[in-house]
Design a protein around this motif. Structure first.
Motif, PDB file in Angstrom:
ATOM      1  N   MET A 192      25.146  29.416  62.245  1.00  0.00           N
ATOM      2  CA  MET A 192      24.085  30.088  61.508  1.00  0.00           C
ATOM      3  C   MET A 192      22.870  29.294  61.331  1.00  0.00           C
ATOM      4  O   MET A 192      22.942  28.064  61.227  1.00  0.00           O
ATOM      5  CB  MET A 192      24.453  30.661  59.927  1.00  0.00           C
ATOM      6  N   LEU A 193      21.791  29.816  61.408  1.00  0.00           N
ATOM      7  CA  LEU A 193      20.529  29.207  61.101  1.00  0.00           C
ATOM      8  C   LEU A 193      19.941  29.691  59.707  1.00  0.00           C
ATOM      9  O   LEU A 193      20.261  30.705  59.296  1.00  0.00           O
ATOM     10  CB  LEU A 193      19.227  29.603  62.038  1.00  0.00           C
ATOM     11  N   ILE A 194      20.005  28.588  58.871  1.00  0.00           N
ATOM     12  CA  ILE A 194      19.748  28.892  57.532  1.00  0.00           C
ATOM     13  C   ILE A 194      18.257  28.416  57.154  1.00  0.00           C
ATOM     14  O   ILE A 194      17.792  27.243  57.282  1.00  0.00           O
ATOM     15  CB  ILE A 194      20.794  28.022  56.591  1.00  0.00           C
ATOM     16  N   ILE A 195      17.686  29.145  56.673  1.00  0.00           N
ATOM     17  CA  ILE A 195      16.121  29.110  56.279  1.00  0.00           C
ATOM     18  C   ILE A 195      16.223  29.083  54.565  1.00  0.00           C
ATOM     19  O   ILE A 195      16.337  29.991  54.024  1.00  0.00           O
ATOM     20  CB  ILE A 195      15.132  30.127  56.551  1.00  0.00           C
ATOM     21  N   ALA A 196      15.586  27.794  54.282  1.00  0.00           N
ATOM     22  CA  ALA A 196      15.627  27.493  52.846  1.00  0.00           C
ATOM     23  C   ALA A 196      14.206  27.050  52.364  1.00  0.00           C
ATOM     24  O   ALA A 196      14.003  25.878  52.781  1.00  0.00           O
ATOM     25  CB  ALA A 196      16.849  26.556  52.338  1.00  0.00           C
ATOM     26  N   PRO A 197      13.553  27.735  51.701  1.00  0.00           N
ATOM     27  CA  PRO A 197      12.047  27.324  51.269  1.00  0.00           C
ATOM     28  C   PRO A 197      12.027  26.589  49.952  1.00  0.00           C
ATOM     29  O   PRO A 197      13.005  26.725  49.162  1.00  0.00           O
ATOM     30  CB  PRO A 197      11.427  28.922  50.882  1.00  0.00           C
ATOM     31  N   ASN A 198      11.173  25.596  49.897  1.00  0.00           N
ATOM     32  CA  ASN A 198      10.704  25.035  48.548  1.00  0.00           C
ATOM     33  C   ASN A 198       9.487  24.633  48.506  1.00  0.00           C
ATOM     34  O   ASN A 198       8.750  24.648  49.491  1.00  0.00           O
ATOM     35  CB  ASN A 198      11.745  23.893  48.613  1.00  0.00           C
ATOM     36  N   VAL A 248      21.579  39.257  59.731  1.00  0.00           N
ATOM     37  CA  VAL A 248      21.813  38.386  58.773  1.00  0.00           C
ATOM     38  C   VAL A 248      23.286  38.151  58.303  1.00  0.00           C
ATOM     39  O   VAL A 248      24.108  39.244  58.310  1.00  0.00           O
ATOM     40  CB  VAL A 248      21.057  39.008  57.567  1.00  0.00           C
ATOM     41  N   MET A 249      23.784  36.968  58.164  1.00  0.00           N
ATOM     42  CA  MET A 249      25.335  36.675  57.798  1.00  0.00           C
ATOM     43  C   MET A 249      25.180  35.944  56.259  1.00  0.00           C
ATOM     44  O   MET A 249      24.171  35.166  56.033  1.00  0.00           O
ATOM     45  CB  MET A 249      25.710  35.671  58.780  1.00  0.00           C
ATOM     46  N   THR A 250      26.238  36.107  55.586  1.00  0.00           N
ATOM     47  CA  THR A 250      26.651  35.300  54.451  1.00  0.00           C
ATOM     48  C   THR A 250      27.435  34.059  54.408  1.00  0.00           C
ATOM     49  O   THR A 250      28.434  34.387  54.942  1.00  0.00           O
ATOM     50  CB  THR A 250      27.016  36.178  53.335  1.00  0.00           C
ATOM     51  N   PHE A 298      18.018  31.598  49.947  1.00  0.00           N
ATOM     52  CA  PHE A 298      18.040  31.020  51.464  1.00  0.00           C
ATOM     53  C   PHE A 298      18.183  32.548  52.380  1.00  0.00           C
ATOM     54  O   PHE A 298      18.267  33.507  51.667  1.00  0.00           O
ATOM     55  CB  PHE A 298      19.129  30.166  51.694  1.00  0.00           C
ATOM     56  N   LEU A 299      17.959  32.225  53.639  1.00  0.00           N
ATOM     57  CA  LEU A 299      18.347  33.367  54.487  1.00  0.00           C
ATOM     58  C   LEU A 299      19.004  32.772  55.666  1.00  0.00           C
ATOM     59  O   LEU A 299      18.643  31.927  56.048  1.00  0.00           O
ATOM     60  CB  LEU A 299      17.028  33.930  55.164  1.00  0.00           C
ATOM     61  N   SER A 300      20.168  33.454  55.979  1.00  0.00           N
ATOM     62  CA  SER A 300      20.881  32.828  57.009  1.00  0.00           C
ATOM     63  C   SER A 300      21.190  33.864  57.928  1.00  0.00           C
ATOM     64  O   SER A 300      21.492  34.956  57.736  1.00  0.00           O
ATOM     65  CB  SER A 300      22.548  32.194  56.424  1.00  0.00           C
ATOM     66  N   ILE A 301      20.963  33.397  59.295  1.00  0.00           N
ATOM     67  CA  ILE A 301      20.783  34.244  60.418  1.00  0.00           C
ATOM     68  C   ILE A 301      22.119  33.843  61.525  1.00  0.00           C
ATOM     69  O   ILE A 301      22.189  32.632  61.562  1.00  0.00           O
ATOM     70  CB  ILE A 301      19.689  34.369  61.342  1.00  0.00           C
ATOM     71  N   LEU A 302      22.820  34.689  62.177  1.00  0.00           N
ATOM     72  CA  LEU A 302      23.828  34.296  62.833  1.00  0.00           C
ATOM     73  C   LEU A 302      23.248  33.852  64.285  1.00  0.00           C
ATOM     74  O   LEU A 302      22.049  34.432  64.760  1.00  0.00           O
ATOM     75  CB  LEU A 302      24.701  35.504  63.312  1.00  0.00           C
ATOM     76  N   CYS A 303      23.650  32.845  64.789  1.00  0.00           N
ATOM     77  CA  CYS A 303      23.170  32.251  66.047  1.00  0.00           C
ATOM     78  C   CYS A 303      24.115  32.867  67.229  1.00  0.00           C
ATOM     79  O   CYS A 303      25.136  32.644  67.277  1.00  0.00           O
ATOM     80  CB  CYS A 303      23.174  30.752  66.180  1.00  0.00           C
ATOM     81  N   ASP A 304      23.305  33.523  68.174  1.00  0.00           N
ATOM     82  CA  ASP A 304      24.237  34.127  69.252  1.00  0.00           C
ATOM     83  C   ASP A 304      23.455  34.009  70.533  1.00  0.00           C
ATOM     84  O   ASP A 304      22.203  33.703  70.657  1.00  0.00           O
ATOM     85  CB  ASP A 304      24.644  35.369  68.846  1.00  0.00           C
TER      86      ASP A 304
END
Length: 129
Positions: free
Chosen positions: A69-75, A110-112, A123-129
């Motif tokens: 997964m690609l996880i995008i976490a802002p701060n 989107v995946m959890t 955060f936002l997590s996206i499946l890498c395929d």
């Protein structure tokens, strides 16, 4: 093994193309486990608009297995306080003195993650395929 920055053949961060006026930049991160598993994520960023207020991010992935997964976490950086939130396909945030900002997923699934204990609250997590 845990990825580390530096001279590690299993984990490589590579600066890519960039423009002189800072309107475009690119970076790639690659990880190889020494066997058959390979992950490469390339992030391309552009800014546009009269006051450079529009940010576009394109994340491209190349994987040998589909369980990443690609996880995008802002701060907020530099000690700035603010509020960050998320919904099923977007991240949003705001801080005193700054415009409210949102990042929307335009493509991808989107995946959890199974284990969210090490992730930030938004955060936002996206499946890498």
């Amino acid at each position: 093994s845990k990825p580390q920055l530096g001279p590690n053949p299993d984990f490589v961060v590579r600066a890519g193309l960039h423009s002189y006026n800072q309107s475009y930049s690119e970076v790639s991160v690659a990880w190889f486990d020494g066997g058959t598993t390979f992950v490469n994520v390339t992030i391309q960023a552009t800014v546009s608009g009269p006051s450079r207020e529009k940010l576009t991010l394109l994340a491209s992935t190349e994987v040998t297995e589909n369980d990443f997964m690609l996880i995008i976490a802002p701060n907020f950086t530099h000690g700035r306080a603010g509020v960050i939130g998320t919904n099923s396909t977007a991240l949003f945030g705001g801080s005193y003195g700054l415009r409210n900002t949102s990042v929307h997923l335009l493509q991808g699934k989107v995946m959890t993650p199974a284990n969210k204990t090490l992730l930030p609250q938004a955060f936002l997590s996206i499946l890498c395929d």
